[in-house]
Scaffold this active site. Structure first.
Site, PDB file in Angstrom:
ATOM      1  CB  CYS A   1      -7.934  -3.758   1.429  1.00  0.00           C
ATOM      2  SG  CYS A   1      -8.500  -5.466   1.380  1.00  0.00           S
TER       3      CYS A   1
ATOM      4  CB  CYS B   1      -9.416  -6.743   5.006  1.00  0.00           C
ATOM      5  SG  CYS B   1      -7.787  -5.967   4.882  1.00  0.00           S
TER       6      CYS B   1
ATOM      7  CG  HIS C   1      -3.808  -4.355   2.085  1.00  0.00           C
ATOM      8  ND1 HIS C   1      -3.663  -5.371   1.163  1.00  0.00           N
ATOM      9  CD2 HIS C   1      -4.885  -4.672   2.844  1.00  0.00           C
ATOM     10  CE1 HIS C   1      -4.637  -6.249   1.346  1.00  0.00           C
ATOM     11  NE2 HIS C   1      -5.383  -5.866   2.365  1.00  0.00           N
TER      12      HIS C   1
ATOM     13  CB  CYS D   1      -6.823  -9.637   3.898  1.00  0.00           C
ATOM     14  SG  CYS D   1      -7.285  -8.829   2.354  1.00  0.00           S
TER      15      CYS D   1
ATOM     16  CG  HIS E   1       5.218  -1.810 -10.758  1.00  0.00           C
ATOM     17  ND1 HIS E   1       6.502  -2.045 -11.198  1.00  0.00           N
ATOM     18  CD2 HIS E   1       5.329  -1.527  -9.426  1.00  0.00           C
ATOM     19  CE1 HIS E   1       7.350  -1.904 -10.178  1.00  0.00           C
ATOM     20  NE2 HIS E   1       6.659  -1.588  -9.096  1.00  0.00           N
TER      21      HIS E   1
HETATM   22 ZN   LIG Z   1       8.633   0.620  -5.652  1.00  0.00          ZN
HETATM   23 ZN   LIG Z   2      -7.213  -6.629   2.755  1.00  0.00          ZN
END
Ligand SMILES: [Zn+2]
Ligand SMILES: [Zn+2]
Length: 476
Positions: free
Chosen positions: A51, A53, A59, A139, A191
């Site tokens: 990220c 940030c 994160h 963020c 996912h």
């Molecule tokens: Zn997991």
């Molecule tokens: Zn971030």
């Protein structure tokens, strides 16, 4: 010696394709034990998915995860015991084996290429997308949600590299070039659905690899075991109708109240794929949390019986380590020991002639994921850890686990003969099972010797001529 052998093989006049194949086989066999080596893959470009940030505490899925695992495996001398293979970025064609064209273009190309490539097509697809473009995060960074951050410069390269690494490693294992393998990759994948990036995942590396092995290497049957504490909704979706890819997931479920909410025990696949999705959906929250005994029991009573009956050609593992102790409730909450995954890996190695490939998924407690990766690779390399402590051997699985397993068995026994043989052994400790097995063994041995005796008597009787009097014939 080997040189002379090679030369004599090479001077054979190669008349037809068949003979050429024989020569190639001989040459491959001369390569010292290539198929006996475990493979490992890791590429530093995957560290750049960060990220903007720059704050790790926002994160949990950050570069330090795979960096620490890699360091640990190096320190312990396990990397040098493996064959390190070169990773590569997956192609758009490969991404599209699982994902939509839109999704593949959006996350699989850098912004410049994306524009050059197909901006019109992208825009045309915008009407049909189920997900918004990237949003600004609190963020200060960018992402599809606060978990699934996006770095315009590097994320697409890292995500494509993670997929390509798993494909390369699995191909070498499936073709017999390597014995088994471990992929130290991120971002994770299980996912990611056809057109949805979520839960830290953009591309479903394991699902894409399974499709690749089927289509490009003609692998017949693939088992995917997903032991990440979360359900692999993307992987389940990719193979829901497919009887050639068996998906078995063990995950915290809590009646749909744990992320991502899917993976109920009655989600079993559909059409020709009915019975080829197996969800071991733990319920009952953290009262008490699941641990070694529950996971080992799940393997003994559900995973291994079904997997052996399916008899896969290759085993892919979505190896998330967030069920390991050290992960607080929203991202885990369970108390499985890192060492337990050594034993689970060993069990899977009894399948598919040992062709097992582990690909990292979730897990963010650095000690936990380093310990677990080490324990798994140690198993893949053919090493043995000390047996489990006595208290684990004596403990029975907790009642929530017993109920969860019985539920899965009740639903799945319709599809799997092997589950019909284990009706009442779910609530036993490892110790109980071992003594039961011993008793069964003794009974079996006793029965076998009985039947041998009977056979022996039969054959004696048969070999007698009709006029010959029987030994014990009562005197008249
Ligand atoms: Zn997991
Ligand atoms: Zn971030």
């Amino acid at each position: 010696m080997m040189g002379r052998k090679l030369a004599s093989v090479l001077t054979v006049e190669v008349g037809d394709k068949e003979l050429l194949e024989v020569v190639v086989m001989i040459l491959l066999n001369l390569t010292p034990g290539a198929a006996e080596i475990a493979g490992i893959v890791y590429e530093t470009i995957m560290l750049k998915h960060q990220c903007i940030c720059g704050n790790h505490s926002n994160h949990p899925e950050h570069a330090g995860r795979i960096q620490s695992i890699w360091l640990r495996l190096q320190e312990k001398g396990l990397v040098s015991a493996c064959e390190r293979i070169q990773g590569r970025k997956a192609t758009l064609e490969e991404l599209q084996m699982v994902h939509s064209e839109y999704h593949s273009l959006l996350f699989g190309t850098n912004p410049l290429n994306r524009q050059k490539l197909n901006i019109r097509k992208l825009l045309a697809h915008l009407g049909s997308v189920t997900q918004n473009f990237f949003t600004a995060l609190p963020c200060g960074g960018l992402g599809v949600d606060s978990d699934t951050i996006w770095n315009e410069m590097y994320s697409s390269s890292a995500a494509c590299m993670a997929v390509g690494c798993v494909i390369e490693l699995a191909s070498k294992v499936a073709s017999g070039e390597l014995k088994n393998g471990f992929a130290v990759v991120r971002p994770p994948g299980h996912h990611a659905e056809e057109s949805i990036a979520m839960g830290f995942c953009f591309f479903n590396s394991v699902a894409i690899t399974a499709k690749y092995l089927k289509r490009k290497l003609n692998i017949g049957k693939i088992l995917i075991v997903d032991w990440d504490v979360h359900h692999g909704n993307g992987t389940q979706q990719a193979f829901y109708n497919d009887p050639k890819v068996l998906y078995i997931s063990l995950h915290r479920y809590d009646e749909g109240n744990f992320f991502p909410g899917s993976g109920a025990p009655d989600e079993v696949g559909s059409g020709p794929g009915e019975g080829f999705t197996v969800n071991i959906a733990w319920t009952g929250g953290l009262d008490p949390p699941m641990g070694d005994v529950e996971y080992l029991t799940a393997f003994r009573t559900v995973v291994m019986p079904i997997a052996s009956e399916f008899n896969p050609d290759v085993v892919l593992v979505s190896a998330g380590f967030d069920a390991v102790e050290g992960h607080a409730s929203p991202l885990g909450g369970y108390k499985v020991k890192a060492k337990c995954f050594h034993f689970l890996t060993k069990e899977l190695m009894t399948l598919a002639k040992g062709r097992v490939i582990l690909a990292l998924e979730g897990g963010h407690n650095l000690t936990a994921i380093c310990d677990a990766s080490e324990a798994c690779l140690y198993a893949l390399l053919g090493n043995e850890l000390d047996p489990l402590p006595q208290d684990v051997q004596l403990q029975k699985p907790n009642s929530n686990a017993v109920a969860s397993l019985e539920k899965t068995i009740e639903i799945q026994r319709k599809y799997w003969k092997s589950l019909r043989q284990y009706p009442s052994k779910v609530d036993l400790s490892l110790n109980d099972i071992q003594s039961l097995d011993r008793e069964e063994m003794e009974t079996l041995t006793a029965m076998a010797s009985l039947s041998v005796e009977t056979k022996h008597r039969h054959s004696q009787e048969e070999s007698r001529t009709p006029d010959e009097p029987m030994d014990e014939e009562p005197a008249l």
